[in-house]
Each structure stands twice: as C-alpha cells, then as structure tokens.
Design an enzyme around this catalytic site. Structure first.
Site, PDB file in Angstrom:
ATOM      1  N   SER A  48     -19.667  -9.407  48.133  1.00 44.82           N
ATOM      2  CA  SER A  48     -19.728  -8.251  49.051  1.00 44.82           C
ATOM      3  C   SER A  48     -19.160  -8.594  50.424  1.00 44.82           C
ATOM      4  CB  SER A  48     -21.160  -7.725  49.173  1.00 44.82           C
ATOM      5  OG  SER A  48     -22.052  -8.759  49.481  1.00 44.82           O
ATOM      6  N   HIS A  90     -24.023  -9.240  41.020  1.00 44.04           N
ATOM      7  CA  HIS A  90     -24.267  -9.549  42.438  1.00 44.04           C
ATOM      8  C   HIS A  90     -25.625  -9.001  42.879  1.00 44.04           C
ATOM      9  CE1 HIS A  90     -23.466 -10.667  46.439  1.00 44.04           C
ATOM     10  NE2 HIS A  90     -22.503  -9.835  46.775  1.00 44.04           N
ATOM     11  N   HIS A 150     -28.219 -21.087  40.702  1.00 50.94           N
ATOM     12  CA  HIS A 150     -27.386 -20.614  41.815  1.00 50.94           C
ATOM     13  C   HIS A 150     -26.022 -21.276  41.768  1.00 50.94           C
ATOM     14  CE1 HIS A 150     -26.190 -19.423  45.889  1.00 50.94           C
ATOM     15  NE2 HIS A 150     -27.077 -18.471  45.738  1.00 50.94           N
ATOM     16  N   ARG A 153     -35.116 -19.178  50.984  1.00 52.87           N
ATOM     17  CA  ARG A 153     -35.487 -17.766  51.106  1.00 52.87           C
ATOM     18  C   ARG A 153     -36.593 -17.441  50.108  1.00 52.87           C
ATOM     19  NH1 ARG A 153     -29.720 -15.197  50.095  1.00 52.87           N
ATOM     20  NH2 ARG A 153     -29.933 -16.648  48.351  1.00 52.87           N
ATOM     21  N   ASP A 178     -33.986 -14.023  44.484  1.00 51.56           N
ATOM     22  CA  ASP A 178     -34.272 -12.843  43.668  1.00 51.56           C
ATOM     23  C   ASP A 178     -35.491 -13.008  42.779  1.00 51.56           C
ATOM     24  OD1 ASP A 178     -32.165 -11.287  44.656  1.00 51.56           O
ATOM     25  OD2 ASP A 178     -30.748 -12.419  43.441  1.00 51.56           O
TER      26      ASP A 178
HETATM   27  N1  HAX Z   1     -30.749 -19.228  32.824  1.00 51.14           N
HETATM   28  C1  HAX Z   1     -30.037 -19.673  31.761  1.00 51.14           C
HETATM   29  N2  HAX Z   1     -28.848 -20.276  31.856  1.00 51.14           N
HETATM   30  C2  HAX Z   1     -28.376 -20.465  33.089  1.00 51.14           C
HETATM   31  C3  HAX Z   1     -29.075 -20.079  34.242  1.00 51.14           C
HETATM   32  C4  HAX Z   1     -30.302 -19.421  34.070  1.00 51.14           C
HETATM   33  N3  HAX Z   1     -31.015 -18.971  35.110  1.00 51.14           N
HETATM   34  N4  HAX Z   1     -28.345 -20.403  35.325  1.00 51.14           N
HETATM   35  C5  HAX Z   1     -27.218 -20.974  34.864  1.00 51.14           C
HETATM   36  N5  HAX Z   1     -27.246 -20.999  33.519  1.00 51.14           N
HETATM   37  C6  HAX Z   1     -26.179 -21.445  32.622  1.00 51.14           C
HETATM   38  C7  HAX Z   1     -24.915 -20.624  32.916  1.00 51.14           C
HETATM   39  O1  HAX Z   1     -24.972 -19.369  32.264  1.00 51.14           O
HETATM   40  C8  HAX Z   1     -23.839 -21.522  32.392  1.00 51.14           C
HETATM   41  O2  HAX Z   1     -23.818 -21.413  30.990  1.00 51.14           O
HETATM   42  P1  HAX Z   1     -22.413 -21.511  30.176  1.00 51.14           P
HETATM   43  O3  HAX Z   1     -21.939 -22.899  30.417  1.00 51.14           O
HETATM   44  O4  HAX Z   1     -22.803 -21.230  28.780  1.00 51.14           O
HETATM   45  O5  HAX Z   1     -21.492 -20.482  30.761  1.00 51.14           O
HETATM   46  C9  HAX Z   1     -24.388 -22.915  32.744  1.00 51.14           C
HETATM   47  O6  HAX Z   1     -25.806 -22.752  32.926  1.00 51.14           O
HETATM   48  C10 HAX Z   1     -23.801 -23.477  34.022  1.00 51.14           C
HETATM   49  O7  HAX Z   1     -23.973 -22.527  35.055  1.00 51.14           O
HETATM   50  P2  HAX Z   1     -24.118 -22.984  36.582  1.00 51.14           P
HETATM   51  O8  HAX Z   1     -22.849 -23.668  36.976  1.00 51.14           O
HETATM   52  O9  HAX Z   1     -25.388 -23.712  36.782  1.00 51.14           O
HETATM   53  O10 HAX Z   1     -24.282 -21.598  37.324  1.00 51.14           O
HETATM   54  P3  HAX Z   1     -23.113 -20.597  37.795  1.00 51.14           P
HETATM   55  O11 HAX Z   1     -22.624 -21.037  39.119  1.00 51.14           O
HETATM   56  O12 HAX Z   1     -22.111 -20.402  36.716  1.00 51.14           O
HETATM   57  O13 HAX Z   1     -23.935 -19.235  37.925  1.00 51.14           O
HETATM   58  C11 HAX Z   1     -25.767 -17.856  38.515  1.00 51.14           C
HETATM   59  C12 HAX Z   1     -24.864 -19.036  38.943  1.00 51.14           C
HETATM   60  C13 HAX Z   1     -26.650 -17.497  39.682  1.00 51.14           C
HETATM   61  C14 HAX Z   1     -24.888 -16.640  38.163  1.00 51.14           C
HETATM   62  C15 HAX Z   1     -26.598 -18.316  37.307  1.00 51.14           C
HETATM   63  O14 HAX Z   1     -27.443 -19.378  37.688  1.00 51.14           O
HETATM   64  C16 HAX Z   1     -27.411 -17.191  36.707  1.00 51.14           C
HETATM   65  O15 HAX Z   1     -26.888 -16.435  35.880  1.00 51.14           O
HETATM   66  N6  HAX Z   1     -28.718 -17.077  37.121  1.00 51.14           N
HETATM   67  C17 HAX Z   1     -29.548 -15.986  36.679  1.00 51.14           C
HETATM   68  C18 HAX Z   1     -29.184 -14.697  37.410  1.00 51.14           C
HETATM   69  C19 HAX Z   1     -29.567 -14.760  38.873  1.00 51.14           C
HETATM   70  O16 HAX Z   1     -30.659 -15.159  39.218  1.00 51.14           O
HETATM   71  N7  HAX Z   1     -28.651 -14.311  39.745  1.00 51.14           N
HETATM   72  C20 HAX Z   1     -28.919 -14.238  41.199  1.00 51.14           C
HETATM   73  C21 HAX Z   1     -28.338 -15.363  42.008  1.00 51.14           C
HETATM   74  C22 HAX Z   1     -28.666 -15.201  43.475  1.00 51.14           C
HETATM   75  C23 HAX Z   1     -27.607 -14.406  44.188  1.00 51.14           C
HETATM   76  O17 HAX Z   1     -26.552 -14.914  44.511  1.00 51.14           O
HETATM   77  N8  HAX Z   1     -27.843 -13.110  44.379  1.00 51.14           N
HETATM   78  O18 HAX Z   1     -26.909 -12.286  44.923  1.00 51.14           O
END
Ligand code: HAX
Length: 432
Positions: free
Chosen positions: A240, A270, A316, A325, A371
């Site tokens: 954003s 997001h 994250h 946070r 979150d």
């Molecule tokens: N549960 C299960 N698997 C997870 C995970 C979780 N909470 N977090 C990461 N992983 C997995 C990823 O899906 C990825 O799997 P693949 O290799 O199969 O693709 C692997 O672990 C490596 O990921 P990563 O490098 O640790 O994390 P990314 O940077 O790719 O993604 C995310 C970061 C926040 C998107 C991810 O941790 C996630 O999907 N978390 C759950 C959703 C969430 O809480 N989102 C909010 C984040 C806060 C924010 O920025 N808000 O705006």
C-alpha cells in the site's frame, strides 16, 4: 507549526539526496538475482525513506525509535493513557520527538479540518449498503480530492519543484484530519443507523474516532490511539505504501495516491490478514466449544497446515521475532480484557503455534505478527470484521502521507523500473 519546522529542515535533506544522486550515485549497493526479478522484488534495496525502518529482530522503528520507546516517550493526554496520535504524526513528519505543545498543535490542525463534507457523505450514500467498506473508503478519499491545495496550484503552474512539499503537506493534513470522520461514517452507513456524527471539538484524533463510532469509553479511546500508532507505518516498500509512493511520484496529488494505496491494502495478501487471523481463532474456539487446550490448539494448527493452508497471524516477510506491535496489543489486552475468551484463545495460540511452525519447518519466522492480536481487540468491542482493513488504512494514512510529503520535499523522481523478457533472463543465466 509543523510546516514551519519542516521548512527549516527541508533544504538540508534536499542537499543530502542531491549528494546521493550526483556524487555517490554510481556506488553499487546490491546484486539483483533472477529470483527477485520474478519474485516480487523481495528484499531489493530500491526505495529510500528516513521515516521508518523494520529491523528483523526489533521490529519497526519510527524515526529510529522502537515501539516501546515511542509509547513511553510520546506526549499523553493523561497518566496511564496512550499517546496522542498527533504526537506520532509530528515525529514521523519532523524526525523529532514532540513536546506536548507540538503534539497538540497537530491535534489542533486536525480539529480544524475534521468535518466530513456533505458531498463526500453523498458519495457514500449513493452506493448500495452491501458495498465493501474498503470500496466506500477509497471512494470517499477520491471524493475529497476537490479540496486539494496541490492540484490547482500545480495546474496553474505556480509550484517550483523544491516547493512541492508544502501543498503536499496541506493535503496530507486535510486528508488525515478528515479520515476518522469518513471511516466512522462508513461504519454508521453500513452497520448503524446511517447518520453522520460530527466530530467532537474537544477530542483528539484517536478519541474522536471512538466518539464518532459510538464506542466512547476511556478504554476504546486508548485502544484507538494505540491501534493507529501501531499501524501507522512499516517502511515504504509494503504494497500500500509503495503504491501510494508510485502514484504520487507522477505528481498525482495525495488524494489520488492514498486512494490507490488503499486499493492495494484491500487485497487479501495485504490488509485482510487481521480478519483471517480472527476467523481462524474463532474457528478453534467454536470447534472445541470453548477456549482450546494447548493439545487441541496444536491439533487444530496441524489440520490447517496439512490442508495446505497458512496459519494467519504468524510469520512475516521481514521480521524474525515476535512482532513488537503484537506484544503491545497483547499487553493492552492482558490489562483490559484478560477475561475475554477470545483473548484466552489467542494466548493458547501464542503458546503453541511457534513450536508447531518450527516442527513444520517451512516458515522462516514462526512468531506472531500484529494481525494475530489486532482483530481480537476490535472484536471484543463489537467492531465488525469486514471493517478492520479500514481501521488499518486509517492508521496507515499517517505513515503514507509522511512518506509522500518527504518524497516531494527531497524531489524523488517518477518511478520507472526496467522490465526484461524471460528470454533475456534465460540468456543472462546461461552466460553467468
Ligand atoms: N503458516 C504456514 N506456513 C507458513 C506461514 C504460516 N503462518 N508463514 C510462512 N509459511 C510458509 C510459506 O507459505 C512458505 O511456504 P512455501 O515454501 O510452500 O511457499 C514458507 O513458509 C516460507 O515462507 P516465508 O519466507 O517464511 O514467508 P514469506 O515471506 O513468503 O511470507 C507471510 C510472509 C506473512 C505472507 C507468511 O508468513 C504468511 O502467509 N503468514 C500468514 C498470513 C499472515 O499472517 N499475514 C500477515 C502478515 C503481516 C502483514 O504484513 N500484514 O499486512
């Protein structure tokens, strides 16, 4: 007052950025890998801001200060209360911790601008009630563009490049001043009696939002201040903030740029994570007919992972420790709503999930992010989950408008990265 302080600071920062571009511009700082070119530019150091920085272990720093430091140091309405949001805005904009007088000067500037124009209300009312709150939020922001100071001055050829920041700041103050009333009105339109509640002339930004939402208790006033401060900024590369930055780099004004940023925030990857995290916790509570035991929570988490889904609220892209946070919200909940079954469910999750994710072995960061707790708090006060992204956007307006003001102050150019074809990438890889 804010504008005078910025006017003193801007020339020095213009010189600093000019030096980086002209004298130091050929210094290489990073290597681009193909995985980044095809992988969302993850980690590429291609943006600059002095407003905030995310340290993987200590989390967000606003102008160099951590979350615990700013919650301690920013001026507060009274003993034991959360700081004025206006003080945080002063810090983001100027880089200096404000005195109480300076924090209140921002609050006063907002009070003068806080009412929502009739025509903005009319735009919201023209939409069907089942319109998503983020659609209404974005429409409302665009509807206020008629009041931009920047747009007509630029169109009339009255602005030098070095002066663009002044009317950008005017727009930033007008927009941020009005947003609590816009958000509360959208809430009333969708979930209440549809009336517009005018802001209270004696209340600060955070407390006024609580008042206009009809949740005017000391606890919700403090939660609002805390919520907006914690959500105010997270560097400029997140989707954003970066969208708003890109749009504003074309010299489209703050209203266009922020509305575009909010469209990015509305995406499920997001700004929707807080709703998903809440839904996931509620699912655990409902499945076991009460607060799950650690064993039940563990089984619930494995069911999610084995179904190929992520556990929302954990992990994250940048952080590698519990999000500060999250900790701030956790402490607030512990003090204000320890008997909430939803908070107790979140506590069990905190106890269990990092271990489960470590065993699962994929997530680089098994710890909770903001979150995992933000929705729990809003739900406790009865706020509808679909509205949480608007709350996120309301907070994020503080950081984004600070970035835009400073991007114009130091004269950052229009963004234009280079794209290449997949053939070119394959060729480069073959030659490497
Ligand atoms: N549960 C299960 N698997 C997870 C995970 C979780 N909470 N977090 C990461 N992983 C997995 C990823 O899906 C990825 O799997 P693949 O290799 O199969 O693709 C692997 O672990 C490596 O990921 P990563 O490098 O640790 O994390 P990314 O940077 O790719 O993604 C995310 C970061 C926040 C998107 C991810 O941790 C996630 O999907 N978390 C759950 C959703 C969430 O809480 N989102 C909010 C984040 C806060 C924010 O920025 N808000 O705006």
């Amino acid at each position: 007052m804010l504008k005078q302080v910025l006017a003193q600071k801007v020339p020095e920062w213009q010189a600093r950025v000019r030096k980086l571009a002209k004298e130091l511009g050929e210094t290489p700082i990073d290597t681009v890998h193909i995985r980044q070119t095809v992988g969302g530019m993850r980690g590429l150091k291609v943006l600059v801001t002095d407003i905030s920085y995310v340290d993987p272990y200590k989390g967000i720093h606003f102008r160099g200060y951590t979350i615990p430091e700013i919650l301690e140091a920013l001026p507060k309405p009274g003993e034991g209360e959360m700081p004025y949001v206006g003080g945080l805005y002063w810090l983001l904009m100027t880089g200096d911790l404000p005195t109480k007088e300076q924090a209140l000067s921002v609050e006063e500037a907002w009070k003068e601008r806080m009412s929502l124009p009739e025509e903005t209300q009319a735009v919201i009312r023209a939409m069907p009630k089942d319109t998503h709150p983020m659609t209404l939020f974005t429409l409302g922001i665009l509807a206020m563009r008629n009041d931009s100071t920047f747009a007509p001055l630029y169109a009339e050829g009255k602005l030098k490049k070095t002066d663009l920041w002044g009317p950008t700041l005017d727009d930033a103050l007008l927009l941020t001043g009005r947003l609590p009333a816009l958000a509360a009105f959208i809430y009333s339109y969708k979930y209440g009696d549809g009336s517009y509640k005018a802001p209270h002339p004696d209340l600060d930004w955070g407390a006024n939002f609580a008042y206009m939402m009809g949740l005017d208790t000391p606890v919700y006033r403090n939660l609002s201040r805390l919520y907006f401060i914690l959500h105010s900024d997270h560097e400029v590369g997140n989707a954003s903030a970066h969208t708003a930055h890109l749009v504003n780099s074309t010299l489209a004004d703050v209203f266009y740029a922020f509305a575009a940023g909010m469209s990015a925030l509305a995406g499920p990857l997001h700004g929707l994570a807080n709703q998903n995290a809440l839904r996931w916790l509620l699912g655990a509570y409902e499945k076991y007919g009460g607060v799950p035991t650690p064993e039940q929570m563990e089984a619930y988490a494995w069911d999610t992972l084995n179904a190929g889904q992520v556990i929302p609220g954990f992990g994250h892209a940048v952080l590698r420790a519990t999000d500060p946070r999250y900790k701030a919200f956790y402490e607030f909940a512990e003090a204000q709503m320890a008997d909430s079954v939803l908070f107790q469910t979140a506590q069990v999750a905190y106890q269990v999930i990092p271990k489960v994710l470590q065993e699962h072995g994929k997530a680089k960061n098994p710890w909770p992010n903001v979150d995992a707790m933000s929705g729990v708090l809003q739900k406790h006060f009865g706020v509808e989950p679909l509205f949480y992204t608007v709350l996120f956007g309301l907070g994020r307006s503080l950081g984004i408008t600070s970035h835009l003001t400073w991007a114009r102050a130091v004269g950052l150019p229009i963004e234009r990265p280079k794209s290449v074809t997949t053939d070119m990438l394959l060729e480069m890889a073959a030659q490497a």
